[in-house]
Design a protein around this motif. Structure first.
Motif, PDB file in Angstrom:
ATOM      1  N   GLU A  41       1.204  -1.144  -0.202  1.00 26.10           N
ATOM      2  CA  GLU A  41       0.409   0.385  -0.284  1.00 26.10           C
ATOM      3  C   GLU A  41       0.607   1.504   0.166  1.00 26.10           C
ATOM      4  OE1 GLU A  41      -3.087   2.067   3.228  1.00 26.10           O
ATOM      5  OE2 GLU A  41      -3.222   0.114   2.589  1.00 26.10           O
ATOM      6  N   ALA A  42       1.838   1.147   0.811  1.00 25.10           N
ATOM      7  CA  ALA A  42       2.926   2.524   0.424  1.00 25.10           C
ATOM      8  C   ALA A  42       3.633   2.141  -0.623  1.00 25.10           C
ATOM      9  CB  ALA A  42       3.805   1.797   2.061  1.00 25.10           C
ATOM     10  N   ALA A  43       4.116   0.991  -1.011  1.00 21.58           N
ATOM     11  CA  ALA A  43       4.850   1.783  -2.533  1.00 21.58           C
ATOM     12  C   ALA A  43       3.196   2.261  -3.504  1.00 21.58           C
ATOM     13  CB  ALA A  43       5.054   0.201  -2.980  1.00 21.58           C
ATOM     14  N   ALA A  44       2.323   1.716  -3.464  1.00 25.58           N
ATOM     15  CA  ALA A  44       1.596   1.793  -4.445  1.00 25.58           C
ATOM     16  C   ALA A  44       0.885   3.668  -4.108  1.00 25.58           C
ATOM     17  CB  ALA A  44      -0.573   1.199  -4.142  1.00 25.58           C
ATOM     18  N   LEU A  45       1.125   4.151  -2.943  1.00 22.45           N
ATOM     19  CA  LEU A  45       1.231   5.500  -2.738  1.00 22.45           C
ATOM     20  C   LEU A  45       2.112   6.752  -2.769  1.00 22.45           C
ATOM     21  CD1 LEU A  45      -0.549   7.875  -1.598  1.00 22.45           C
ATOM     22  CD2 LEU A  45       0.741   7.456   0.816  1.00 22.45           C
ATOM     23  N   ASN A  46       3.238   5.857  -3.025  1.00 22.72           N
ATOM     24  CA  ASN A  46       4.754   6.533  -3.450  1.00 22.72           C
ATOM     25  C   ASN A  46       4.551   6.907  -5.156  1.00 22.72           C
ATOM     26  OD1 ASN A  46       7.023   7.638  -3.217  1.00 22.72           O
ATOM     27  ND2 ASN A  46       7.893   5.784  -3.098  1.00 22.72           N
ATOM     28  N   VAL A  47       3.788   5.362  -5.968  1.00 22.58           N
ATOM     29  CA  VAL A  47       4.292   5.276  -7.368  1.00 22.58           C
ATOM     30  C   VAL A  47       3.094   6.597  -7.286  1.00 22.58           C
ATOM     31  CG1 VAL A  47       3.014   4.318  -8.961  1.00 22.58           C
ATOM     32  CG2 VAL A  47       5.199   3.216  -8.051  1.00 22.58           C
ATOM     33  N   VAL A  48       2.192   6.691  -6.818  1.00 26.43           N
ATOM     34  CA  VAL A  48       0.588   7.905  -6.857  1.00 26.43           C
ATOM     35  C   VAL A  48       1.411   9.566  -7.064  1.00 26.43           C
ATOM     36  CG1 VAL A  48      -1.615   8.578  -6.525  1.00 26.43           C
ATOM     37  CG2 VAL A  48      -1.216   6.647  -6.867  1.00 26.43           C
ATOM     38  N   GLN A  49       2.294   9.045  -6.460  1.00 28.52           N
ATOM     39  CA  GLN A  49       3.024  10.493  -5.643  1.00 28.52           C
ATOM     40  C   GLN A  49       3.966  11.021  -7.011  1.00 28.52           C
ATOM     41  OE1 GLN A  49       4.446  10.502  -1.783  1.00 28.52           O
ATOM     42  NE2 GLN A  49       2.801  11.416  -0.763  1.00 28.52           N
ATOM     43  N   SER A  50       4.309   9.566  -7.647  1.00 25.89           N
ATOM     44  CA  SER A  50       5.934  10.458  -7.667  1.00 25.89           C
ATOM     45  C   SER A  50       5.056  10.573  -9.282  1.00 25.89           C
ATOM     46  CB  SER A  50       6.038   8.811  -8.178  1.00 25.89           C
ATOM     47  OG  SER A  50       7.215   9.034  -7.127  1.00 25.89           O
ATOM     48  N   GLU A  51       3.530   9.559 -10.021  1.00 31.38           N
ATOM     49  CA  GLU A  51       3.295   9.961 -10.905  1.00 31.38           C
ATOM     50  C   GLU A  51       2.693  11.074 -11.293  1.00 31.38           C
ATOM     51  OE1 GLU A  51       0.324   6.250 -11.330  1.00 31.38           O
ATOM     52  OE2 GLU A  51       1.808   5.000 -12.411  1.00 31.38           O
ATOM     53  N   GLY A  52       2.112  11.693 -10.190  1.00 34.74           N
ATOM     54  CA  GLY A  52       1.536  13.284 -10.215  1.00 34.74           C
ATOM     55  C   GLY A  52       2.443  14.132 -10.700  1.00 34.74           C
ATOM     56  N   SER A  53       3.693  13.693  -9.205  1.00 36.26           N
ATOM     57  CA  SER A  53       4.682  15.069 -10.429  1.00 36.26           C
ATOM     58  C   SER A  53       5.945  14.728 -11.471  1.00 36.26           C
ATOM     59  CB  SER A  53       6.341  14.368  -9.162  1.00 36.26           C
ATOM     60  OG  SER A  53       5.448  14.947  -7.388  1.00 36.26           O
ATOM     61  N   GLU A 135      16.239  11.640 -16.608  1.00 35.14           N
ATOM     62  CA  GLU A 135      16.025  10.457 -16.537  1.00 35.14           C
ATOM     63  C   GLU A 135      15.458   9.659 -14.867  1.00 35.14           C
ATOM     64  OE1 GLU A 135      18.508   8.010 -18.851  1.00 35.14           O
ATOM     65  OE2 GLU A 135      19.160   9.692 -19.942  1.00 35.14           O
ATOM     66  N   LEU A 136      14.356   9.220 -14.784  1.00 29.42           N
ATOM     67  CA  LEU A 136      14.158   8.235 -13.798  1.00 29.42           C
ATOM     68  C   LEU A 136      13.403   6.423 -13.982  1.00 29.42           C
ATOM     69  CD1 LEU A 136      13.267  11.588 -13.150  1.00 29.42           C
ATOM     70  CD2 LEU A 136      12.924  10.533 -10.755  1.00 29.42           C
ATOM     71  N   THR A 137      14.305   5.617 -13.754  1.00 29.76           N
ATOM     72  CA  THR A 137      13.729   4.531 -14.263  1.00 29.76           C
ATOM     73  C   THR A 137      13.300   3.908 -12.587  1.00 29.76           C
ATOM     74  OG1 THR A 137      16.165   4.182 -13.802  1.00 29.76           O
ATOM     75  CG2 THR A 137      14.992   3.930 -15.887  1.00 29.76           C
ATOM     76  N   SER A 138      12.520   3.094 -12.227  1.00 35.63           N
ATOM     77  CA  SER A 138      12.240   2.690 -11.527  1.00 35.63           C
ATOM     78  C   SER A 138      13.148   1.322 -11.126  1.00 35.63           C
ATOM     79  CB  SER A 138      10.624   2.390 -11.289  1.00 35.63           C
ATOM     80  OG  SER A 138      10.887   1.351 -11.993  1.00 35.63           O
ATOM     81  N   SER A 139      13.987   0.986  -9.516  1.00 31.84           N
ATOM     82  CA  SER A 139      14.189  -0.033  -9.057  1.00 31.84           C
ATOM     83  C   SER A 139      13.208  -0.897  -8.630  1.00 31.84           C
ATOM     84  CB  SER A 139      15.904   0.057  -9.106  1.00 31.84           C
ATOM     85  OG  SER A 139      15.352   1.120  -7.312  1.00 31.84           O
ATOM     86  N   GLU A 140      14.264  -1.475  -7.433  1.00 33.30           N
ATOM     87  CA  GLU A 140      14.171  -2.908  -6.369  1.00 33.30           C
ATOM     88  C   GLU A 140      12.426  -1.865  -5.072  1.00 33.30           C
ATOM     89  OE1 GLU A 140      17.522  -2.274  -4.783  1.00 33.30           O
ATOM     90  OE2 GLU A 140      17.610  -1.733  -7.114  1.00 33.30           O
ATOM     91  N   ARG A 141      12.388  -2.399  -4.795  1.00 38.86           N
ATOM     92  CA  ARG A 141      11.337  -1.864  -3.324  1.00 38.86           C
ATOM     93  C   ARG A 141      10.810  -0.647  -3.315  1.00 38.86           C
ATOM     94  NH1 ARG A 141      16.250  -4.076  -1.205  1.00 38.86           N
ATOM     95  NH2 ARG A 141      17.331  -2.269  -1.231  1.00 38.86           N
ATOM     96  N   GLY A 142      10.738   0.485  -4.851  1.00 41.80           N
ATOM     97  CA  GLY A 142       9.670   1.293  -4.878  1.00 41.80           C
ATOM     98  C   GLY A 142      11.040   2.449  -4.792  1.00 41.80           C
ATOM     99  N   LEU A 143      12.181   2.122  -5.212  1.00 46.85           N
ATOM    100  CA  LEU A 143      13.088   3.140  -5.119  1.00 46.85           C
ATOM    101  C   LEU A 143      13.362   3.464  -6.771  1.00 46.85           C
ATOM    102  CD1 LEU A 143      15.925   1.623  -2.973  1.00 46.85           C
ATOM    103  CD2 LEU A 143      13.979   3.727  -2.292  1.00 46.85           C
ATOM    104  N   VAL A 144      13.883   5.239  -6.841  1.00 51.55           N
ATOM    105  CA  VAL A 144      14.444   5.255  -8.095  1.00 51.55           C
ATOM    106  C   VAL A 144      15.810   5.075  -8.263  1.00 51.55           C
ATOM    107  CG1 VAL A 144      12.224   5.854  -8.656  1.00 51.55           C
ATOM    108  CG2 VAL A 144      13.974   6.896  -7.848  1.00 51.55           C
ATOM    109  N   GLN A 145      15.898   4.829 -10.002  1.00 56.25           N
ATOM    110  CA  GLN A 145      17.477   5.481 -10.693  1.00 56.25           C
ATOM    111  C   GLN A 145      17.272   6.564 -11.560  1.00 56.25           C
ATOM    112  OE1 GLN A 145      18.604   1.891 -12.457  1.00 56.25           O
ATOM    113  NE2 GLN A 145      19.332   0.934 -10.826  1.00 56.25           N
ATOM    114  N   ALA A 146      17.820   7.903 -10.477  1.00 55.57           N
ATOM    115  CA  ALA A 146      17.931   9.000 -11.416  1.00 55.57           C
ATOM    116  C   ALA A 146      19.058   9.189 -11.929  1.00 55.57           C
ATOM    117  CB  ALA A 146      17.137  10.104 -10.502  1.00 55.57           C
ATOM    118  N   THR A 147      19.442  10.103 -13.186  1.00 61.01           N
ATOM    119  CA  THR A 147      20.445  11.130 -13.292  1.00 61.01           C
ATOM    120  C   THR A 147      19.852  11.593 -14.025  1.00 61.01           C
ATOM    121  OG1 THR A 147      21.278   9.276 -14.753  1.00 61.01           O
ATOM    122  CG2 THR A 147      22.148  10.579 -15.922  1.00 61.01           C
TER     123      THR A 147
END
Length: 156
Positions: A41-53, A135-147
């Motif tokens: 549930e926390a990961a889904a909320l995090n995805v929604v916030q990231s998508e909004g941004s 550039e942002l890509t999702s990685s494990e456990r809801g984290l992102v890799q960003a350049t």
């Protein structure tokens, strides 16, 4: 222990076995399933916030909106040092290098997306740096890799 078990009638053994199975199922649910569902549930909320941004950033880009805060521009080396300090204070690990003259590049291996966006917003608003590319890509456990590559902004 065996004598305790042997002294029990078959019906008592069956009831004790059922009670142990029910207790085991309750433990699995309490300490396995419930925390897993909370993390999901926390990961889904995090995805929604990231998508909004991301949607907000895309709308700004599509509208060609150029927001320039009313702060004096800082030299790129000073601004880059402050941005690196802020990233460290927020607990994010990164690599930093100069991609081309007049630009600074930050590479985050695995960071919380909310922290990356908060850092990005603070860096743009308070240091008056412009994002050249991100550039942002999702990685494990809801984290992102960003350049993220910044350049100095023209004077407001």
């Amino acid at each position: 222990m065996m004598s305790f078990w042997q002294e029990r009638a078959p019906r008592e053994r069956l009831l004790l076995t059922l009670a142990a199975i029910i207790a085991l199922i309750a433990l699995i649910i309490q300490f396995g399933l419930v925390p897993m569902l909370e993390r999901r549930e926390a990961a889904a909320l995090n995805v929604v916030q990231s998508e909004g941004s991301l949607i907000r950033l895309q709308k700004l880009k599509d509208a060609a909106a150029l927001y320039r805060p009313a702060v004096a521009p800082r030299p790129l080396p000073e601004a880059t040092a402050l941005a690196a300090q802020w990233a460290t204070e927020m607990g994010m690990t990164f690599q930093q290098d100069a991609s081309t003259p007049g630009q600074s590049r930050f590479v985050f291996a695995a960071a919380d997306s909310t922290s990356v966006f908060a850092w990005l917003e603070r860096t743009e608003n308070e240091l008056n740096l412009s994002v050249v590319s991100a550039e942002l890509t999702s990685s494990e456990r809801g984290l992102v890799q960003a350049t993220i590559v910044f350049s100095e902004s023209a004077a407001p």
